[in-house]
Motif scaffolding. Structure first.
Motif, PDB file in Angstrom:
ATOM      1  N   LYS A 171      15.985 -28.718  44.230  1.00 16.16           N
ATOM      2  CA  LYS A 171      15.901 -28.124  42.890  1.00 16.16           C
ATOM      3  C   LYS A 171      16.954 -27.040  42.707  1.00 16.16           C
ATOM      4  O   LYS A 171      17.608 -26.947  41.659  1.00 16.16           O
ATOM      5  N   LYS A 172      17.137 -26.204  43.701  1.00 19.85           N
ATOM      6  CA  LYS A 172      18.107 -25.113  43.597  1.00 19.85           C
ATOM      7  C   LYS A 172      19.539 -25.623  43.524  1.00 19.85           C
ATOM      8  O   LYS A 172      20.368 -25.054  42.807  1.00 19.85           O
ATOM      9  N   THR A 173      19.817 -26.668  44.262  1.00 23.87           N
ATOM     10  CA  THR A 173      21.194 -27.156  44.342  1.00 23.87           C
ATOM     11  C   THR A 173      21.505 -28.224  43.307  1.00 23.87           C
ATOM     12  O   THR A 173      22.673 -28.543  43.080  1.00 23.87           O
ATOM     13  N   GLY A 174      20.482 -28.812  42.701  1.00 22.63           N
ATOM     14  CA  GLY A 174      20.718 -29.785  41.646  1.00 22.63           C
ATOM     15  C   GLY A 174      20.814 -31.225  42.090  1.00 22.63           C
ATOM     16  O   GLY A 174      21.258 -32.079  41.316  1.00 22.63           O
ATOM     17  N   PHE A 175      20.394 -31.525  43.326  1.00 20.66           N
ATOM     18  CA  PHE A 175      20.374 -32.919  43.757  1.00 20.66           C
ATOM     19  C   PHE A 175      19.124 -33.589  43.193  1.00 20.66           C
ATOM     20  O   PHE A 175      18.031 -33.040  43.267  1.00 20.66           O
ATOM     21  N   ASP A 176      19.275 -34.788  42.637  1.00 21.95           N
ATOM     22  CA  ASP A 176      18.141 -35.458  42.007  1.00 21.95           C
ATOM     23  C   ASP A 176      17.470 -36.501  42.887  1.00 21.95           C
ATOM     24  O   ASP A 176      16.395 -36.999  42.576  1.00 21.95           O
ATOM     25  N   HIS A 177      18.122 -36.862  44.013  1.00 17.48           N
ATOM     26  CA  HIS A 177      17.538 -37.804  44.969  1.00 17.48           C
ATOM     27  C   HIS A 177      17.779 -37.326  46.394  1.00 17.48           C
ATOM     28  O   HIS A 177      18.808 -36.711  46.684  1.00 17.48           O
ATOM     29  N   ILE A 178      16.822 -37.646  47.247  1.00 19.66           N
ATOM     30  CA  ILE A 178      16.947 -37.416  48.682  1.00 19.66           C
ATOM     31  C   ILE A 178      17.142 -38.770  49.355  1.00 19.66           C
ATOM     32  O   ILE A 178      16.473 -39.740  49.003  1.00 19.66           O
ATOM     33  N   GLU A 179      18.084 -38.840  50.288  1.00 21.13           N
ATOM     34  CA  GLU A 179      18.178 -40.034  51.127  1.00 21.13           C
ATOM     35  C   GLU A 179      17.869 -39.630  52.558  1.00 21.13           C
ATOM     36  O   GLU A 179      18.566 -38.783  53.134  1.00 21.13           O
ATOM     37  N   CYS A 485      26.132 -26.076  43.340  1.00 27.38           N
ATOM     38  CA  CYS A 485      25.057 -25.967  42.350  1.00 27.38           C
ATOM     39  C   CYS A 485      25.606 -26.121  40.934  1.00 27.38           C
ATOM     40  O   CYS A 485      25.016 -26.812  40.090  1.00 27.38           O
ATOM     41  N   GLU A 486      26.740 -25.477  40.674  1.00 24.29           N
ATOM     42  CA  GLU A 486      27.339 -25.521  39.335  1.00 24.29           C
ATOM     43  C   GLU A 486      27.861 -26.926  39.021  1.00 24.29           C
ATOM     44  O   GLU A 486      27.691 -27.427  37.898  1.00 24.29           O
ATOM     45  N   LEU A 487      28.479 -27.569  39.988  1.00 24.30           N
ATOM     46  CA  LEU A 487      28.994 -28.923  39.772  1.00 24.30           C
ATOM     47  C   LEU A 487      27.858 -29.900  39.498  1.00 24.30           C
ATOM     48  O   LEU A 487      27.958 -30.758  38.611  1.00 24.30           O
ATOM     49  N   ASN A 488      26.768 -29.781  40.259  1.00 23.74           N
ATOM     50  CA  ASN A 488      25.627 -30.655  40.027  1.00 23.74           C
ATOM     51  C   ASN A 488      25.005 -30.409  38.653  1.00 23.74           C
ATOM     52  O   ASN A 488      24.543 -31.342  37.998  1.00 23.74           O
ATOM     53  N   SER A 489      25.005 -29.152  38.232  1.00 25.63           N
ATOM     54  CA  SER A 489      24.467 -28.827  36.915  1.00 25.63           C
ATOM     55  C   SER A 489      25.335 -29.437  35.803  1.00 25.63           C
ATOM     56  O   SER A 489      24.820 -30.008  34.837  1.00 25.63           O
ATOM     57  N   LEU A 490      26.646 -29.312  35.945  1.00 21.31           N
ATOM     58  CA  LEU A 490      27.557 -29.928  34.987  1.00 21.31           C
ATOM     59  C   LEU A 490      27.374 -31.440  34.945  1.00 21.31           C
ATOM     60  O   LEU A 490      27.336 -32.062  33.879  1.00 21.31           O
ATOM     61  N   TYR A 491      27.253 -32.024  36.117  1.00 19.45           N
ATOM     62  CA  TYR A 491      27.098 -33.473  36.245  1.00 19.45           C
ATOM     63  C   TYR A 491      25.833 -33.955  35.532  1.00 19.45           C
ATOM     64  O   TYR A 491      25.864 -34.907  34.747  1.00 19.45           O
ATOM     65  N   ALA A 492      24.719 -33.289  35.796  1.00 17.77           N
ATOM     66  CA  ALA A 492      23.449 -33.718  35.223  1.00 17.77           C
ATOM     67  C   ALA A 492      23.366 -33.463  33.728  1.00 17.77           C
ATOM     68  O   ALA A 492      22.682 -34.194  32.999  1.00 17.77           O
ATOM     69  N   GLY A 493      24.066 -32.445  33.243  1.00 15.00           N
ATOM     70  CA  GLY A 493      23.908 -32.020  31.859  1.00 15.00           C
ATOM     71  C   GLY A 493      24.890 -32.592  30.867  1.00 15.00           C
ATOM     72  O   GLY A 493      24.803 -32.285  29.672  1.00 15.00           O
ATOM     73  N   ASN A 494      25.818 -33.433  31.332  1.00 14.84           N
ATOM     74  CA  ASN A 494      26.855 -33.941  30.426  1.00 14.84           C
ATOM     75  C   ASN A 494      27.106 -35.423  30.683  1.00 14.84           C
ATOM     76  O   ASN A 494      27.514 -35.824  31.777  1.00 14.84           O
ATOM     77  N   LYS A 495      26.888 -36.237  29.666  1.00 20.52           N
ATOM     78  CA  LYS A 495      26.983 -37.686  29.799  1.00 20.52           C
ATOM     79  C   LYS A 495      28.378 -38.157  30.192  1.00 20.52           C
ATOM     80  O   LYS A 495      28.538 -39.233  30.774  1.00 20.52           O
ATOM     81  N   ALA A 496      29.381 -37.349  29.896  1.00 19.54           N
ATOM     82  CA  ALA A 496      30.759 -37.750  30.217  1.00 19.54           C
ATOM     83  C   ALA A 496      30.953 -37.996  31.704  1.00 19.54           C
ATOM     84  O   ALA A 496      31.851 -38.746  32.102  1.00 19.54           O
ATOM     85  N   PHE A 497      30.103 -37.385  32.546  1.00 15.11           N
ATOM     86  CA  PHE A 497      30.274 -37.503  33.991  1.00 15.11           C
ATOM     87  C   PHE A 497      29.547 -38.707  34.588  1.00 15.11           C
ATOM     88  O   PHE A 497      29.664 -38.945  35.792  1.00 15.11           O
TER      89      PHE A 497
END
Length: 631
Positions: A171-179, A485-497
């Motif tokens: 949650k803190k780092t913004g990963f949405d899946h664990i492998e 954390c910031e990159l994951n947030s950008l990734y999750a929050g913007n469809k362009a990525f």
């Protein structure tokens, strides 16, 4: 279970539920044991329930041996004693056992896998294959993410104890899946779970089957998916397991008299019973444990004999994986199937099975990883001649649905850490890694990072230590962590990525010219908002770097698509006049890897550039990356 239907499917190699028949099954008044050993001359069973005194099992016409006991209870240990050719006698664990004892013990444990009740209905109903959603995966080893100081012998947390630790970090780092690396039972810690002996038994290192189900359930309730590594290519050579199970190579084969490149036994996928065993294994973890995906290990060995193109295609291996993937997607459309494949096979790893493909949803992009890490290991001067190592992956990107992976394989075996591959002073190495992770965000493809990559580990990974989270007390490491954390947030929050990323046009290079500099400009396009990144992998700043941001487009003078009606009536025959028009853009800086918050030395400030005649000029520092939102 319809026995006649099951037997038919089992011997056709299409059974997905063999685990419901074989193994130890606890019923109201008895426990029923069944094992498949067609070439055995006799099979006995012993365990806690009979004082470890051998008792015979009964064979049917199919080579299936059965035994029933009113004394055998859940939790009891047991083994099969198999007799065969040339005086063969071996005590074997149950191939279909739902539980096992901790190494160095090798007995199976009677386990009821149906007791746990999941509470993840909402997650299971809404989950998708993430094709048009963000997918950022955190790969981890369950025993080495965190070490438990209360477990003085092994340092392991229970699955239940591990759940809140993993969820909080994701949650803190913004990963949405664990492998998770393989969780089937295995005897040798140093194999990390890739040399298995218990394909249906979750390793008891971290608790019971119910504990593992709790872990998955809690992740789902927190909005985090869980993927497990699946190993259907080879298995451990330990005598108590599958090797020479009925005194003959029932599960394995030995090309040229040898096993695999790891010294393990290779599964014989040409045998229908073996295919049914493995297909049922995959179904077991997906259905009974609610895993959201399987990452299939060593797919190149399913494609080529021994993983070697020169030895020809592995027809049986490809038939197996096509059949398995087809059946899984039919039963579980939202499950994700990942191929860890190092081959360059052109048949379509993510292609449709009916069109000759293998049916995976995603393929690890090993070429992108190799080229990128090689490039980062070079000096800034050497990168000039190897400039296109960072661009080549886009030449073949649309051939498959690729995932960008920086996995455990890149930080073991003498390879060092990701950070350790990069030359320069400590500050320079961190700066370059920040730019590289930004490049990873901007490059199309789902994302995967192995644990420890996010904190900039300094020592190569091994299963005996936890992630070096204490490094976050150091400003450079904390800055790298904050960037992730910031990159994951950008990734999750913007469809362009992520939206439509497997279709041409969603990504473009605005600058990828080998002009004596290590400068790149990448753009991600979407109607909801586009982004561009300027990256400098050189050790010299570039002042006034000009970027052709907008291409001139030809448009009609007249807005009406019909043209001038009077002209048409006059039959002039002249085409309408065209002119070049440029829609200027504003580029607003939203992330700079040189900011102090990420470990750099630049104060955060507002920065906006407006194109003039489609061109803008930007200053970019050494080893710096900037991301702009285009307005």
């Amino acid at each position: 279970m319809n026995k006649e239907k099951f037997i038919k499917e089992f011997f056709e190699g299409t059974s997905m539920d063999a685990y419901l028949y074989f193994g130890a099954h606890v019923m109201k008044s008895k426990t029923v044991f069944r094992t498949y050993a067609p070439n055995a001359s006799g099979v006995n069973i012993f365990g806690d329930f009979n004082g470890w005194i051998e008792e015979p099992m009964v064979r049917d016409e199919h080579g299936i041996w059965q035994y029933e006991s009113g004394k055998a209870k859940e939790g009891h240990l047991y083994k099969y004693v198999i007799y065969g050719q040339n005086g063969y006698r071996m005590e074997h664990a149950d191939p279909y056992a739902f539980g096992a004892e901790l190494r160095p013990g090798s007995a199976s444990r009677i386990t009821d896998p149906t007791k746990y009740k999941f509470n993840d209905e909402k997650w299971m109903k809404e989950r998708t294959d993430c094709l048009d959603k963000p997918l950022s995966i955190y790969e981890m080893h369950a025993g080495a993410f965190r070490r438990n100081p209360k477990d003085e012998e092994n340092g392991w947390y229970n699955y239940r104890e591990l759940a809140p630790l993993v969820i909080d970090h994701a949650k803190k780092t913004g990963f949405d899946h664990i492998e998770v690396m393989p969780l089937c039972e295995y005897p040798f810690d140093g194999s990390w779970g890739y040399q298995l002996t218990g394909f249906f038994a979750p390793t008891c290192r971290y608790g019971s089957p119910e504990d593992l189900k709790f872990f998955v359930d809690e992740c789902h309730k927190a909005g985090i998916g869980v993927i497990m590594d699946f190993v259907p290519v080879h298995f451990a050579v330990d005598d108590f397991a599958l090797k020479n199970y009925d005194s003959t190579p029932l599960y394995e084969y030995y090309p040229q008299g040898q096993g695999s490149m790891w010294g393990t036994c290779l599964f014989n996928h040409a045998r229908a019973e073996v295919s049914s065993f493995l297909m049922s294994c995959a179904e077991y973890w997906l259905k009974e444990y609610h895993f959201d995906g399987l990452r299939t290990d060593a797919v190149s060995l399913l494609i080529y004999n021994g993983g070697d193109k020169d030895k020809g295609e592995n027809g049986a291996g490809m038939h197996f994986i096509r059949t398995l993937n087809t059946l899984i997607k039919k039963k579980h459309p939202s499950v994700m199937l990942f191929a860890e494949d190092s081959s360059a096979w052109e048949g379509g790893v993510t292609g449709k099975p009916e069109e000759g493909g293998l049916g995976f949803d995603y393929k690890w992009n090993m070429g992108w990883m190799y080229d990128g890490l090689y490039y980062m290991s070079l000096s800034p001067q050497q990168r000039i001649s190897e400039y296109h190592k960072l661009t080549f992956s886009m030449w073949y990107f649309y051939n498959e649905r690729f995932i960008l992976s920086l996995s455990h394989d890149e930080v073991v075996g003498g390879r060092g850490t990701i950070l350790g591959k990069i030359p320069g002073s400590e500050e320079e190495r961190f700066a370059q890694l920040r730019a590289y992770y930004t490049y990873m965000l901007m490059h199309p493809g789902k994302k995967l990072q192995f644990m420890g990559n996010e904190v900039g580990e300094l020592t190569e990974w091994n299963e005996g230590r936890e992630v070096e989270f204490e490094l976050l007390e150091r400003p450079l490491n904390k800055g790298l962590y904050d960037l992730i954390c910031e990159l994951n947030s950008l990734y999750a929050g913007n469809k362009a990525f992520y939206s439509g990323e497997y279709e041409p046009g969603q990504f473009e290079w605005l600058h990828c010219e080998q002009d004596g500099r290590a400068l790149y400009v990448m753009k991600r396009n979407d109607a909801s908002g586009s982004f561009a990144a300027v990256l400098n992998f050189g050790d010299a700043a570039s002042e006034g770097f000009e970027i052709r941001a907008v291409k001139a487009q030809k448009e009609d003078d007249e807005k009406s698509p019909e043209g001038n009606t009077e002209e048409k009536k006059a039959g002039s025959g002249k085409s309408r006049k065209k002119q070049n028009r440029i829609k200027e853009e504003n580029w607003k800086l939203i992330l700079d890897t040189g900011w102090k918050k990420f470990g750099g030395n630049i104060d955060k400030k507002n920065e906006t550039h407006k194109t003039k005649a489609g061109i803008l000029s930007i200053n970019i520092g050494a080893f710096e990356a900037k991301i702009y939102k285009i307005e």
